[in-house]
Scaffold this motif. Structure first.
Motif, PDB file in Angstrom:
ATOM      1  N   LEU A 243       0.867  -1.163   0.191  1.00 10.45           N
ATOM      2  CA  LEU A 243      -0.231   0.033   0.068  1.00 10.45           C
ATOM      3  C   LEU A 243       0.790   1.191   0.085  1.00 10.45           C
ATOM      4  N   ARG A 244       1.800   1.384   0.613  1.00 10.17           N
ATOM      5  CA  ARG A 244       3.191   2.093   0.945  1.00 10.17           C
ATOM      6  C   ARG A 244       3.464   2.400  -0.744  1.00 10.17           C
ATOM      7  N   LEU A 245       3.566   1.268  -0.877  1.00  8.30           N
ATOM      8  CA  LEU A 245       4.706   1.408  -2.352  1.00  8.30           C
ATOM      9  C   LEU A 245       3.735   1.993  -3.489  1.00  8.30           C
ATOM     10  N   ILE A 246       2.226   1.598  -3.505  1.00  6.57           N
ATOM     11  CA  ILE A 246       1.111   2.068  -4.549  1.00  6.57           C
ATOM     12  C   ILE A 246       1.321   3.878  -4.576  1.00  6.57           C
ATOM     13  N   LEU A 352      12.248  -3.673  -6.260  1.00  5.23           N
ATOM     14  CA  LEU A 352      11.590  -4.002  -4.794  1.00  5.23           C
ATOM     15  C   LEU A 352      10.197  -4.091  -5.191  1.00  5.23           C
ATOM     16  N   THR A 353       9.327  -4.074  -6.575  1.00 10.83           N
ATOM     17  CA  THR A 353       8.003  -4.637  -6.360  1.00 10.83           C
ATOM     18  C   THR A 353       8.123  -6.738  -6.452  1.00 10.83           C
ATOM     19  N   ALA A 354       9.042  -6.965  -7.197  1.00  9.31           N
ATOM     20  CA  ALA A 354       9.673  -8.290  -7.032  1.00  9.31           C
ATOM     21  C   ALA A 354       9.671  -9.204  -5.625  1.00  9.31           C
ATOM     22  N   GLU A 355      10.740  -8.078  -5.121  1.00  9.55           N
ATOM     23  CA  GLU A 355      10.673  -8.420  -4.005  1.00  9.55           C
ATOM     24  C   GLU A 355      10.286  -8.926  -2.619  1.00  9.55           C
ATOM     25  N   LEU A 356       8.856  -7.490  -2.922  1.00  9.31           N
ATOM     26  CA  LEU A 356       8.071  -7.241  -1.776  1.00  9.31           C
ATOM     27  C   LEU A 356       6.959  -8.216  -2.093  1.00  9.31           C
ATOM     28  N   CYS A 357       6.510  -8.959  -3.338  1.00 16.59           N
ATOM     29  CA  CYS A 357       5.278  -9.419  -3.122  1.00 16.59           C
ATOM     30  C   CYS A 357       5.745 -10.864  -2.713  1.00 16.59           C
ATOM     31  N   ALA A 367      -0.152  -7.930 -10.409  1.00 23.86           N
ATOM     32  CA  ALA A 367      -1.616  -7.569 -11.456  1.00 23.86           C
ATOM     33  C   ALA A 367      -2.371  -6.529 -10.635  1.00 23.86           C
ATOM     34  N   ILE A 368      -2.270  -6.506  -9.707  1.00 17.66           N
ATOM     35  CA  ILE A 368      -3.254  -5.317  -8.365  1.00 17.66           C
ATOM     36  C   ILE A 368      -1.670  -4.037  -8.869  1.00 17.66           C
ATOM     37  N   LEU A 369      -0.753  -4.446  -8.556  1.00 15.52           N
ATOM     38  CA  LEU A 369       0.271  -3.182  -8.571  1.00 15.52           C
ATOM     39  C   LEU A 369      -0.494  -1.981  -9.652  1.00 15.52           C
ATOM     40  N   GLY A 370      -0.290  -3.423 -10.749  1.00 19.61           N
ATOM     41  CA  GLY A 370      -0.162  -2.422 -12.634  1.00 19.61           C
ATOM     42  C   GLY A 370      -1.057  -2.038 -12.285  1.00 19.61           C
ATOM     43  N   PHE A 371      -2.539  -2.422 -12.071  1.00 17.32           N
ATOM     44  CA  PHE A 371      -3.611  -2.189 -11.785  1.00 17.32           C
ATOM     45  C   PHE A 371      -4.192  -0.899 -11.297  1.00 17.32           C
ATOM     46  N   CYS A 372      -3.082  -0.477 -10.145  1.00 21.74           N
ATOM     47  CA  CYS A 372      -3.030   0.679  -9.329  1.00 21.74           C
ATOM     48  C   CYS A 372      -2.261   1.953 -10.039  1.00 21.74           C
ATOM     49  N   ASN A 373      -1.609   1.083 -10.817  1.00 22.62           N
ATOM     50  CA  ASN A 373      -0.870   1.612 -11.438  1.00 22.62           C
ATOM     51  C   ASN A 373      -1.208   3.278 -12.271  1.00 22.62           C
ATOM     52  N   VAL A 374      -2.002   2.441 -13.252  1.00 19.97           N
ATOM     53  CA  VAL A 374      -3.061   2.496 -14.426  1.00 19.97           C
ATOM     54  C   VAL A 374      -3.532   3.661 -13.610  1.00 19.97           C
ATOM     55  N   TRP A 375      -4.102   4.158 -13.042  1.00 19.79           N
ATOM     56  CA  TRP A 375      -4.931   5.126 -12.236  1.00 19.79           C
ATOM     57  C   TRP A 375      -4.079   6.634 -11.668  1.00 19.79           C
ATOM     58  N   SER A 376      -2.654   5.589 -11.477  1.00 14.03           N
ATOM     59  CA  SER A 376      -1.523   7.287 -10.756  1.00 14.03           C
ATOM     60  C   SER A 376      -1.153   7.446 -12.079  1.00 14.03           C
ATOM     61  N   LEU A 410       9.111  10.811   0.735  1.00 16.38           N
ATOM     62  CA  LEU A 410       9.342  10.204   2.382  1.00 16.38           C
ATOM     63  C   LEU A 410       8.289   9.552   2.473  1.00 16.38           C
ATOM     64  N   ILE A 411       7.602   8.754   2.140  1.00 19.96           N
ATOM     65  CA  ILE A 411       6.697   7.323   1.669  1.00 19.96           C
ATOM     66  C   ILE A 411       7.736   6.257   1.544  1.00 19.96           C
ATOM     67  N   LEU A 412       8.556   6.829   1.265  1.00 19.32           N
ATOM     68  CA  LEU A 412       9.690   5.636   0.417  1.00 19.32           C
ATOM     69  C   LEU A 412      10.667   5.108   1.986  1.00 19.32           C
ATOM     70  N   ARG A 413      11.184   6.441   2.672  1.00 20.28           N
ATOM     71  CA  ARG A 413      11.195   6.134   3.633  1.00 20.28           C
ATOM     72  C   ARG A 413      10.876   5.210   4.642  1.00 20.28           C
ATOM     73  N   GLY A 414       9.372   5.040   4.505  1.00 19.19           N
ATOM     74  CA  GLY A 414       8.821   4.181   5.850  1.00 19.19           C
ATOM     75  C   GLY A 414       8.577   2.772   5.115  1.00 19.19           C
ATOM     76  N   ILE A 415       9.083   2.359   4.041  1.00 17.52           N
ATOM     77  CA  ILE A 415       9.029   1.479   3.614  1.00 17.52           C
ATOM     78  C   ILE A 415      10.711   0.413   3.779  1.00 17.52           C
ATOM     79  N   PRO A 416      10.774  -0.789   4.999  1.00 18.27           N
ATOM     80  CA  PRO A 416      11.534  -1.188   4.528  1.00 18.27           C
ATOM     81  C   PRO A 416      11.946  -2.099   3.886  1.00 18.27           C
ATOM     82  N   GLU A 417      13.380  -2.344   3.310  1.00 16.65           N
ATOM     83  CA  GLU A 417      13.691  -2.516   2.432  1.00 16.65           C
ATOM     84  C   GLU A 417      13.927  -4.582   2.537  1.00 16.65           C
TER      85      GLU A 417
END
Length: 422
Positions: A243-246, A352-357, A367-376, A410-417
């Motif tokens: 959700l943070r990545l989106i 990052l996407t491949a390793e977070l899923c 696929a959900i991330l890609g669909f959300c990315n359409v609207w982004s 600022l949002i990315l800083r809240g996502i752990p590697e």
């Protein structure tokens, strides 16, 4: 010794993985290198403006192909989850997605005066190609994730972009010559046909890839298609890092907001002819090569998060520089910075996407991330287009892009590697 089922497939078949890695890099490099002849960030906005397209259409041109790609993935992911092998699916839809460029090129070459049909034909070509490609892209991403070991994925993405940039260097000179000697419809026809030639070579390179068996075959969703769709919001809510990545993706669209109007701003400010777009393409690809090399090294050692943060910082610098410069040399430098930062962003995002899923629902989550990315993509570029059409000011668009990039950091800083975590 662990049992065979616990050993990743690439440890059983190192030679096959090496061949797959090379073909993977060639496939992406040739595909994106071919698209460089119709560069979405440089050539397409100016082409649409010349054909009488409005600011709203110009704004979405850099985003229209990735948005179309992402649209179909969500609806085919339940089918993809049931597949145990992906190559034939990927190859079949991969051929179909390349044909629109051939068809458009032939139509533009043989249709003496396309008139009012020329603009929709040019705009719809990447849309149709992307929608067909989107049917195969979820399977393609799962196939690549299985074929390429985690630690060298960033290097693989970077190698694809470096190959693209090398072809793009030649593309810049070719675009200049084509638009100088065959301006208008005939020139656009040639660029579409050249693009198809590279896309066909890209498709052929996939034929030499060999699929390896998965370590585990994860159980797909059981139940009806509608129950699958209704389960997706809950599945995404259970992944707070995604959700943070989106949110970070949406606010990180500064590059696309700026680049939609950067070519127009540069040519209008300097008074240079349309053919000088080729110089911008060449300098952008030099930046792509160097940015991708840095992304490969940093991604190998530190993962994708640091690449995304660095790319946002570069985007802020680009917005400031493009707003202050008034010389042709200054704008070519801006395109160098654009290529450098944009491909840090793309390598970092893919890594990052491949390793977070989590692997058990990776196809569906991507696929959900890609669909959300359409609207982004569409919201961010449409917002930039609205501001430009109302104010006619490139500077306001650049200011908004810089502010959004800062929020994204600022949002990315809240996502752990995720690299190295269970």
């Amino acid at each position: 010794m662990p049992p065979d089922s616990a050993i990743p497939p690439h440890q059983h078949h190192p030679q096959v993985v090496r061949r797959n890695f090379i073909c993977h890099c060639l496939e992406g490099g040739l595909y994106m290198g071919g698209v460089a002849f119709l560069q979405p960030e440089t050539v397409m906005p100016k082409m649409v403006e010349q054909l009488g397209g409005r600011s709203a259409i110009i704004a979405i041109m850099p985003a229209i192909l990735p948005a179309a790609f992402a649209m179909a993935g969500l609806f085919v992911s339940p089918l993809v989850e049931r597949l145990t092998k992906f190559k034939y699916w990927v190859m079949g839809f991969g051929l179909l997605q390349r044909l629109p460029y051939l068809i458009t090129g032939l139509l533009l070459w043989n249709w003496r005066d396309a008139g009012p049909w020329l603009l929709p034909l040019v705009v719809l070509t990447p849309v149709v190609s992307g929608l067909i490609g989107g049917v195969g892209v979820v399977a393609w991403m799962e196939m690549v994730t299985r074929m390429v070991p985690e630690r060298v994925r960033a290097a693989g993405w970077a190698a694809r972009y470096i190959t693209q940039a090398c072809i793009g260097m030649v593309a810049g000179a070719v675009i200049h010559q084509v638009l100088t000697h065959a301006p208008g419809q005939r020139g656009y026809a040639l660029l579409h046909l050249i693009t198809f030639g590279f896309l066909l070579l890209s498709w052929l390179s996939q034929a030499f890839m060999r699929e390896l068996p998965a370590t585990h075959h994860y159980r797909p969703h059981s139940g009806s298609y509608w129950s699958y769709l209704s389960s997706l919001p809950g599945l995404l809510r259970g992944q707070p890092r995604l959700l943070r990545l989106i949110a970070a993706r949406f606010t990180g669209m500064g590059y696309l907001m700026v680049v939609s109007f950067l070519t127009l701003h540069a040519l209008h400010t300097t008074g240079r002819p349309e053919a000088d777009e080729g110089s911008f393409v060449s300098f952008q690809n030099i930046g792509t090569i160097l940015g991708s090399m840095l992304a490969a090294w940093l991604g190998y050692h530190q993962g994708g998060k640091v690449l995304l943060i660095l790319s946002r910082l570069i985007c802020i610098a680009l917005c400031v520089w493009a707003s202050l410069t008034h010389s042709f040399g200054g704008f070519t430098a801006a395109y160098f910075v654009l290529g450098f930062g944009l491909f840090l962003d793309r390598v970092g995002d893919l890594t990052l996407t491949a390793e977070l899923c989590p692997p058990e629902r990776r196809s569906t989550l991507q696929a959900i991330l890609g669909f959300c990315n359409v609207w982004s993509l569409m919201l961010a570029t449409s917002l930039g287009g609205l501001i430009y059409s109302l104010s006619g000011s490139f500077y306001l668009v650049a200011c908004l892009a810089a502010v959004m990039s800062l929020i994204s950091i600022l949002i990315l800083r809240g996502i752990p590697e995720p690299r190295g975590q269970p």
